[in-house]
Scaffold this motif. Structure first.
Motif, PDB file in Angstrom:
ATOM      1  N   LEU A  54      20.408 -23.965  -4.132  1.00  6.76           N
ATOM      2  CA  LEU A  54      21.340 -23.227  -3.282  1.00  6.76           C
ATOM      3  C   LEU A  54      22.247 -24.226  -2.564  1.00  6.76           C
ATOM      4  N   CYS A  55      21.691 -25.381  -2.266  1.00  4.22           N
ATOM      5  CA  CYS A  55      22.437 -26.414  -1.559  1.00  4.22           C
ATOM      6  C   CYS A  55      22.480 -27.663  -2.431  1.00  4.22           C
ATOM      7  N   TRP A  56      23.693 -28.122  -2.720  1.00  4.96           N
ATOM      8  CA  TRP A  56      23.878 -29.214  -3.668  1.00  4.96           C
ATOM      9  C   TRP A  56      25.191 -29.908  -3.349  1.00  4.96           C
ATOM     10  N   ASN A  57      25.178 -31.221  -3.344  1.00  2.00           N
ATOM     11  CA  ASN A  57      26.373 -31.996  -3.055  1.00  2.00           C
ATOM     12  C   ASN A  57      26.653 -32.962  -4.208  1.00  2.00           C
ATOM     13  N   GLY A  58      26.513 -32.454  -5.427  1.00  2.00           N
ATOM     14  CA  GLY A  58      26.810 -33.267  -6.604  1.00  2.00           C
ATOM     15  C   GLY A  58      25.896 -34.453  -6.794  1.00  2.00           C
ATOM     16  N   GLY A  59      24.704 -34.412  -6.236  1.00  2.00           N
ATOM     17  CA  GLY A  59      23.759 -35.511  -6.367  1.00  2.00           C
ATOM     18  C   GLY A  59      23.775 -36.482  -5.206  1.00  2.00           C
ATOM     19  N   MET A  66      26.579 -29.751   6.174  1.00  2.00           N
ATOM     20  CA  MET A  66      26.250 -28.993   4.969  1.00  2.00           C
ATOM     21  C   MET A  66      24.846 -28.395   5.079  1.00  2.00           C
ATOM     22  N   GLN A  67      23.932 -29.124   5.724  1.00  2.00           N
ATOM     23  CA  GLN A  67      22.566 -28.608   5.892  1.00  2.00           C
ATOM     24  C   GLN A  67      22.569 -27.343   6.740  1.00  2.00           C
ATOM     25  N   GLN A  68      23.375 -27.316   7.795  1.00  2.00           N
ATOM     26  CA  GLN A  68      23.455 -26.122   8.636  1.00  2.00           C
ATOM     27  C   GLN A  68      24.021 -24.957   7.837  1.00  2.00           C
ATOM     28  N   LYS A  69      25.065 -25.217   7.062  1.00  2.00           N
ATOM     29  CA  LYS A  69      25.652 -24.178   6.217  1.00  2.00           C
ATOM     30  C   LYS A  69      24.623 -23.695   5.192  1.00  2.00           C
ATOM     31  N   CYS A  70      23.853 -24.623   4.657  1.00  2.00           N
ATOM     32  CA  CYS A  70      22.814 -24.288   3.683  1.00  2.00           C
ATOM     33  C   CYS A  70      21.792 -23.334   4.296  1.00  2.00           C
ATOM     34  N   GLN A  71      21.331 -23.649   5.513  1.00  2.00           N
ATOM     35  CA  GLN A  71      20.366 -22.785   6.184  1.00  2.00           C
ATOM     36  C   GLN A  71      20.967 -21.413   6.485  1.00  2.00           C
ATOM     37  N   ASP A  72      22.229 -21.396   6.887  1.00  2.00           N
ATOM     38  CA  ASP A  72      22.914 -20.120   7.141  1.00  2.00           C
ATOM     39  C   ASP A  72      23.048 -19.313   5.849  1.00  2.00           C
ATOM     40  N   ASP A  73      23.432 -19.989   4.763  1.00  2.00           N
ATOM     41  CA  ASP A  73      23.561 -19.313   3.466  1.00  2.00           C
ATOM     42  C   ASP A  73      22.216 -18.760   2.996  1.00  2.00           C
ATOM     43  N   ALA A  74      21.153 -19.527   3.208  1.00  2.00           N
ATOM     44  CA  ALA A  74      19.820 -19.075   2.809  1.00  2.00           C
ATOM     45  C   ALA A  74      19.399 -17.859   3.627  1.00  2.00           C
ATOM     46  N   ALA A  75      19.665 -17.880   4.930  1.00  2.00           N
ATOM     47  CA  ALA A  75      19.324 -16.733   5.782  1.00  2.00           C
ATOM     48  C   ALA A  75      20.103 -15.491   5.345  1.00  2.00           C
ATOM     49  N   GLN A  76      21.373 -15.666   5.002  1.00  2.00           N
ATOM     50  CA  GLN A  76      22.189 -14.538   4.552  1.00  2.00           C
ATOM     51  C   GLN A  76      21.690 -14.019   3.195  1.00  2.00           C
ATOM     52  N   ALA A  77      21.360 -14.928   2.285  1.00  2.37           N
ATOM     53  CA  ALA A  77      20.844 -14.528   0.968  1.00  2.37           C
ATOM     54  C   ALA A  77      19.513 -13.780   1.109  1.00  2.37           C
ATOM     55  N   LEU A  78      18.670 -14.219   2.047  1.00  2.00           N
ATOM     56  CA  LEU A  78      17.411 -13.527   2.305  1.00  2.00           C
ATOM     57  C   LEU A  78      17.695 -12.117   2.817  1.00  2.00           C
ATOM     58  N   LYS A  79      18.615 -12.022   3.753  1.00  2.00           N
ATOM     59  CA  LYS A  79      18.988 -10.724   4.320  1.00  2.00           C
ATOM     60  C   LYS A  79      19.578  -9.806   3.245  1.00  2.00           C
ATOM     61  N   ASP A  80      20.430 -10.365   2.379  1.00  6.44           N
ATOM     62  CA  ASP A  80      21.081  -9.587   1.326  1.00  6.44           C
ATOM     63  C   ASP A  80      20.175  -9.316   0.126  1.00  6.44           C
ATOM     64  N   GLY A  81      19.044  -9.997   0.069  1.00  2.00           N
ATOM     65  CA  GLY A  81      18.133  -9.829  -1.062  1.00  2.00           C
ATOM     66  C   GLY A  81      18.614 -10.508  -2.334  1.00  2.00           C
ATOM     67  N   THR A  82      19.379 -11.607  -2.182  1.00  6.87           N
ATOM     68  CA  THR A  82      19.933 -12.276  -3.361  1.00  6.87           C
ATOM     69  C   THR A  82      19.248 -13.598  -3.719  1.00  6.87           C
ATOM     70  N   LEU A  83      18.199 -13.960  -2.987  1.00  9.28           N
ATOM     71  CA  LEU A  83      17.440 -15.150  -3.374  1.00  9.28           C
ATOM     72  C   LEU A  83      16.655 -14.833  -4.650  1.00  9.28           C
ATOM     73  N   PRO A  84      16.403 -15.842  -5.493  1.00  9.27           N
ATOM     74  CA  PRO A  84      15.518 -15.607  -6.637  1.00  9.27           C
ATOM     75  C   PRO A  84      14.174 -15.105  -6.099  1.00  9.27           C
ATOM     76  N   THR A  85      13.685 -13.995  -6.653  1.00  5.01           N
ATOM     77  CA  THR A  85      12.553 -13.293  -6.052  1.00  5.01           C
ATOM     78  C   THR A  85      11.453 -12.996  -7.065  1.00  5.01           C
ATOM     79  N   ARG A  86      10.229 -13.047  -6.594  1.00  2.02           N
ATOM     80  CA  ARG A  86       9.064 -12.641  -7.384  1.00  2.02           C
ATOM     81  C   ARG A  86       8.120 -11.859  -6.480  1.00  2.02           C
ATOM     82  N   ASP A  87       7.487 -10.847  -7.054  1.00  3.05           N
ATOM     83  CA  ASP A  87       6.419 -10.135  -6.360  1.00  3.05           C
ATOM     84  C   ASP A  87       5.151 -10.968  -6.478  1.00  3.05           C
ATOM     85  N   VAL A  88       4.305 -10.864  -5.457  1.00  2.30           N
ATOM     86  CA  VAL A  88       3.089 -11.674  -5.423  1.00  2.30           C
ATOM     87  C   VAL A  88       1.987 -10.883  -4.735  1.00  2.30           C
TER      88      VAL A  88
END
Length: 176
Positions: A54-59, A66-88
């Motif tokens: 989800l967070c990548w700076n070309g290596g 960028m880390q703060q944006k990454c955490q914000d993007d992850a929180a939004q993706a979690l809220k939106d249900g767009t993170l890669p997901t598996r039932d467990v």
């Protein structure tokens, strides 16, 4: 007319080779980037899901901004249900794998589950360079009480403040 087993095997080989050639050509033609060599896989029981970071700076190391944006993007993706997901379920086994390029840099993985004595975090894999798979462990230990557990995989030097890549996966707890 019936086909003998050698003819069927030969046809199968042609299909497999052809599919591999087409698949490789498509990847090459689409301008495959280095990000494809940086993948993480979450295994739950007998199924798995693979994702690009989800967070990548070309290596290069991810800056603090960028880390703060990454955490914000992850929180939004979690809220939106767009993170890669598996039932467990609690009795499932969990494991994390990374591509060899990630393993070469070093990586670790954890969840936002676990006891308060662990800081509300559960380690799936402690920092290491070289290994590409964490092994498996019982999911019940790594899950949080909310029913939605986030698995975080980080590539980078454990002594550096800036990771190279970060992946997030979501586990949805099922009762059975």
């Amino acid at each position: 007319m019936s086909l003998n087993s050698r003819v069927i095997a030969a046809l199968g080989a042609v299909v497999v080779v052809g599919a591999g050639t087409v698949g490789g050509s498509i990847a090459y033609a689409s301008g495959q980037t280095e990000i494809n060599s940086h993948r993480a896989t979450l295994t739950v029981g007998n199924s798995s899901i693979t994702a690009n970071p989800l967070c990548w700076n070309g290596g290069s190391p991810i800056t603090e901004d960028m880390q703060q944006k990454c955490q914000d993007d992850a929180a939004q993706a979690l809220k939106d249900g767009t993170l890669p997901t598996r039932d467990v379920t609690a009795s499932d086994r969990l494991g994390v794998g990374v591509s060899p390029n990630v393993a070469k840099s070093g990586w670790w993985a954890f969840t936002n589950g676990g006891s308060t004595s662990q800081g509300g975090r559960y380690s799936l894999f402690s920092y290491a360079q070289g290994p590409t798979f964490s092994g498996t462990q019982q999911a019940g230990k790594a899950l949080n009480a909310s029913g939605k557990t986030v698995v975080t995989v980080v590539e980078g030097d454990k002594n550096s403040d800036n990771p190279i890549a970060v992946w997030y996966f979501q586990l949805n707890t099922q009762t059975s």
